[in-house]
Design an enzyme around this catalytic site. Structure first.
Site, short mmCIF file in Angstrom:
data_model
loop_
_atom_site.label_atom_id
_atom_site.label_comp_id
_atom_site.label_asym_id
_atom_site.label_seq_id
_atom_site.Cartn_x
_atom_site.Cartn_y
_atom_site.Cartn_z
N ASP A 1 0.83 -1.20 0.00
CA ASP A 1 0.00 0.00 0.00
C ASP A 1 0.87 1.26 0.00
O ASP A 1 2.07 1.19 0.30
CB ASP A 1 -0.99 0.00 1.17
CG ASP A 1 -0.34 -0.27 2.52
OD1 ASP A 1 0.89 -0.30 2.61
OD2 ASP A 1 -1.09 -0.45 3.50
N ASN B 1 -8.63 -0.77 13.69
CA ASN B 1 -10.03 -0.97 13.27
C ASN B 1 -10.17 -2.22 12.39
O ASN B 1 -11.18 -2.39 11.73
CB ASN B 1 -10.54 0.27 12.52
CG ASN B 1 -9.75 0.55 11.25
OD1 ASN B 1 -8.79 -0.15 10.95
ND2 ASN B 1 -10.16 1.56 10.51
N GLU C 1 -9.85 -0.53 4.39
CA GLU C 1 -10.55 -0.04 5.57
C GLU C 1 -11.91 -0.73 5.71
O GLU C 1 -12.38 -1.38 4.76
CB GLU C 1 -10.77 1.48 5.42
CG GLU C 1 -9.49 2.31 5.44
CD GLU C 1 -8.98 2.58 6.85
OE1 GLU C 1 -9.06 1.70 7.72
OE2 GLU C 1 -8.50 3.70 7.07
C1 F6R Z 1 0.92 -0.45 6.32
C2 F6R Z 1 -0.24 -1.34 6.46
C3 F6R Z 1 -1.14 -1.19 7.64
C4 F6R Z 1 -0.42 -1.62 8.93
C5 F6R Z 1 -1.35 -1.53 10.14
C6 F6R Z 1 -0.62 -1.83 11.42
O1 F6R Z 1 1.60 -0.74 5.10
O2 F6R Z 1 -0.46 -2.15 5.63
O3 F6R Z 1 -2.27 -1.97 7.43
O4 F6R Z 1 0.04 -2.93 8.79
O5 F6R Z 1 -1.90 -0.25 10.22
O6 F6R Z 1 0.38 -0.88 11.63
P1 F6R Z 1 1.42 -1.01 12.84
O7 F6R Z 1 2.21 -2.23 12.59
O8 F6R Z 1 2.25 0.24 12.77
O9 F6R Z 1 0.60 -1.10 14.09
#
Ligand code: F6R
Length: 245
Positions: free
Chosen positions: A67, A136, A143
């Site tokens: 992403d 979430n 999302e």
């Molecule tokens: C970022 C991504 C997000 C993160 C998620 C958890 O490339 O794909 O979905 O994996 O927000 O983020 P952390 O590991 O920082 O808690």
């Protein structure tokens, strides 16, 4: 689905690195997908160490970006590819032509989204994808409400994700509001999926992901529809799972 609970973050990171090493040993030109964020940093560190010691090689492997924020140039510290390059790509020796990233400033985002989804297929499909878990329940930038069949998508971040992403950039007003992401339609064809979950603050969402009905409202419940998933959670993140596991 296999659930592995490790005593701490370091052992979670080592276990995740073991899984990647296994895939690369069996298939040196494997197609990988990895997330950014805090959770995978220990795994990246461990993979870089093993690559430096010659235990694993990434020279023939492929990487497809999971992403990216929309409209954030590579020169901007918030560009996710730039982040990934610093902590992982440049440290393990991927061949540049085998790495596919989203062009965050493409003229037509829809054409760009299709290009990246097709690149994953052109390389032969994703062999292993490592994913992180949003508070979430988001996966990548998928999302709540994201369809389970979209190959890629350009999405508006939810206020919850904006607040959570403020951890990376210092304040919510620095967080880009849109992101491009591989969608569940593409991720769903991966041969193996590894979800990394660390820390007490992820315990609630991890329990919900495993317990609640499978629904786009909690995107990571989608993982339960896949055949080959390993969830690696440290003890703190797994704190609300019993008596489930
Ligand atoms: C970022 C991504 C997000 C993160 C998620 C958890 O490339 O794909 O979905 O994996 O927000 O983020 P952390 O590991 O920082 O808690």
């Amino acid at each position: 689905m296999q659930i592995v609970i490790t005593p701490d973050y370091d052992s979670l990171s080592a276990r995740a690195a073991d899984e990647i090493a296994l895939v690369l040993r069996a298939k040196p030109d494997a197609v990988l997908v990895v997330p950014t964020g805090n959770t995978p940093l220990g795994m990246f560190h461990e993979l870089a160490r093993r690559a430096a010691e010659g235990e694993i090689r990434f020279a023939r492997a492929h990487l497809v970006e999971l992403d990216e924020y929309w409209s954030i140039p590579l020169t901007d510290e918030r560009n996710l590819y730039r982040w990934l390059d610093e902590v992982f790509i440049s440290r393990v020796g991927f061949a540049p032509e085998r790495v596919i990233r989203f062009n965050s400033q493409a003229d037509d985002p829809q054409v760009e989204l299709r290009r990246v989804a097709q690149a994953a297929e052109r390389f032969g499909g994703i062999d292993v994808q490592v994913l992180g878990l949003g508070f979430n329940g988001h996966i990548g930038f998928n999302e709540p409400g994201s369809p389970f069949d979209a190959p890629t998508q350009l999405i508006e971040l939810t206020p919850e994700s904006v607040a959570s992403n403020a951890r990376y950039w210092g304040s919510a007003d620095k967080v880009p509001r849109k992101g491009m992401t591989l969608g569940f339609g593409t991720l769903g064809r991966a041969r193996q999926t590894i979800l990394l979950v660390s820390g007490e603050d992820k315990a609630d969402i991890l329990a919900r992901v495993l317990r609640e009905p499978i629904t786009p409202a909690v995107p990571a419940t989608w993982l339960r529809t896949l055949p080959h998933v390993i969830i690696i959670a440290d003890d703190a993140a797994a704190g609300k799972l019993s008596p489930l596991v």
